[in-house]
Scaffold this active site. Structure first.
Site, PDB file in Angstrom:
ATOM      1  N   SER A 197       0.961  -1.159   0.006  1.00  0.00           N
ATOM      2  CA  SER A 197       0.106  -0.004   0.043  1.00  0.00           C
ATOM      3  C   SER A 197       0.775   1.215   0.033  1.00  0.00           C
ATOM      4  CB  SER A 197      -0.759  -0.143   1.196  1.00  0.00           C
ATOM      5  OG  SER A 197      -1.482   1.206   1.490  1.00  0.00           O
ATOM      6  N   TYR A 212      -1.661  -0.932  10.310  1.00  0.00           N
ATOM      7  CA  TYR A 212      -1.800  -1.193   9.160  1.00  0.00           C
ATOM      8  C   TYR A 212      -0.431  -0.633   8.211  1.00  0.00           C
ATOM      9  CZ  TYR A 212      -3.760  -1.237   4.103  1.00  0.00           C
ATOM     10  OH  TYR A 212      -3.882  -1.324   3.008  1.00  0.00           O
ATOM     11  N   LYS A 216       2.230  -2.787   5.876  1.00  0.00           N
ATOM     12  CA  LYS A 216       2.439  -2.800   4.558  1.00  0.00           C
ATOM     13  C   LYS A 216       3.823  -2.326   4.456  1.00  0.00           C
ATOM     14  CE  LYS A 216      -1.649  -3.945   3.350  1.00  0.00           C
ATOM     15  NZ  LYS A 216      -1.763  -5.195   2.329  1.00  0.00           N
TER      16      LYS A 216
END
Length: 308
Positions: A197, A212, A216
């Site tokens: 991401s 998160y 990533k």
């Protein structure tokens, strides 16, 4: 660097890179020169065949919906026999529609249920896929992932942090590990694409997604590290980092919070968020021989979000 210095440097490397020959392909200028010297040479577009995955086997984790399902369809359109791997024991209605669509295309899309955080399950399902396809897997797109929840970093629940890391990092590693093992054994110059991401490279402004983002970022470094180890076997490993994309999952929020979509859109030069289909081209390129000299790279598809 002097010749003696170069020699000393090369011998100092514990695991020197295996030097492979530069490949020759009768396309582009080579094809033009052949046509000029040989009137019988058939002139035709070759770029489409470079993207072809006919005769190849592809697996997509997180393939029951979202970006994963879109990747399944584009790989099937390129001619691959595609397997979606996901946690549910029964598939979504979207997946059923995708199966019927792929059948009309003359290709196949099958489903395998497995928990990507369980290495034994992951190894078993990849071995099963290989056994159904002459012992090989040519392409992996590791797209299984979760967002977690938005929390202040000092209050982030430990159990949720572990879950996010387990799915987004460990699950991706186990999947790439299983696929690369089969590729090496079968002598396949495969392509492994890890879905990261833009949040692995930049922090999403005014969004408290530390877990998160951390996961990533780990995926991006994972791709680089695996690329270095597997390059000698002709196996390429890259990461793909989408920006803000409108999926069914994000739409559930954006449709009731239009101001959030407007804010996200304002953060990139194009002034909008992305659509799922806008990742098809880059996935096709990374999966195919069209990207045969690309490994260890992180491909950002974010509408330019990270340039500001």
């Amino acid at each position: 660097m002097t010749p003696s210095a170069a020699s000393t440097s090369a011998t100092a490397v514990r695991n020197p890179v295996h030097l492979a020959p530069v490949p020759y392909k009768l396309v582009g200028v080579n094809a033009a020169l052949k046509a000029a010297s040989d009137p019988s040479f058939e002139v035709k577009p070759e770029i489409f065949s470079e993207f072809s995955l006919k005769g190849k086997t592809a697996a997509v984790t997180g393939g029951d919906g979202g970006l994963g399902l879109e990747f399944c369809i584009v790989l099937a359109e390129l001619g691959a026999a595609v397997y979606a791997i996901d946690l549910p024991t029964s598939v979504s209605s979207d997946f059923e529609a995708a199966v019927a669509y792929c059948k009309k295309l003359g290709t196949s899309l099958k489903y395998k249920s497995a928990d990507v955080t369980d290495p034994e399950q992951v190894n078993a399902v990849f071995e099963e896929i290989a056994s159904e396809n002459e012992g090989k897997v040519d392409v992996l797109i590791a797209a299984a992932g979760i967002l977690g929840s938005e929390n202040d970093v000092e209050k982030y629940p430990p159990e949720l942090f572990r879950k996010v890391m387990d799915v987004n990092c460990s699950g991706v590693f186990y999947s790439a590990q299983a696929a690369s093992s089969i590729m090496k054994r079968a002598g396949v110059a495969g392509s492994i694409i890890l879905i990261a991401s833009m949040s692995g490279s930049v922090v999403n402004r005014e969004m408290k997604w530390a877990a998160y983002n951390i996961s990533k970022s780990a995926v991006i470094q994972m791709a680089r590290s695996m690329a270095c180890e597997l390059g000698q076997f002709g196996i390429r490993v890259n990461s793909l980092s989408p920006g803000h994309i409108r999926t069914k999952m994000t739409a559930a929020v954006l449709d009731v919070e239009p101001e959030t979509e407007a804010f996200w859109a304002s953060l990139n030069p194009l002034g909008r968020i992305g659509a799922v289909h806008e990742l098809r081209g880059v996935a096709a390129w990374l999966a195919s021989d069209a990207s045969s000299f690309c490994t260890g790279s992180d491909i950002l598809v974010s509408g330019g979000h990270t340039v500001w």
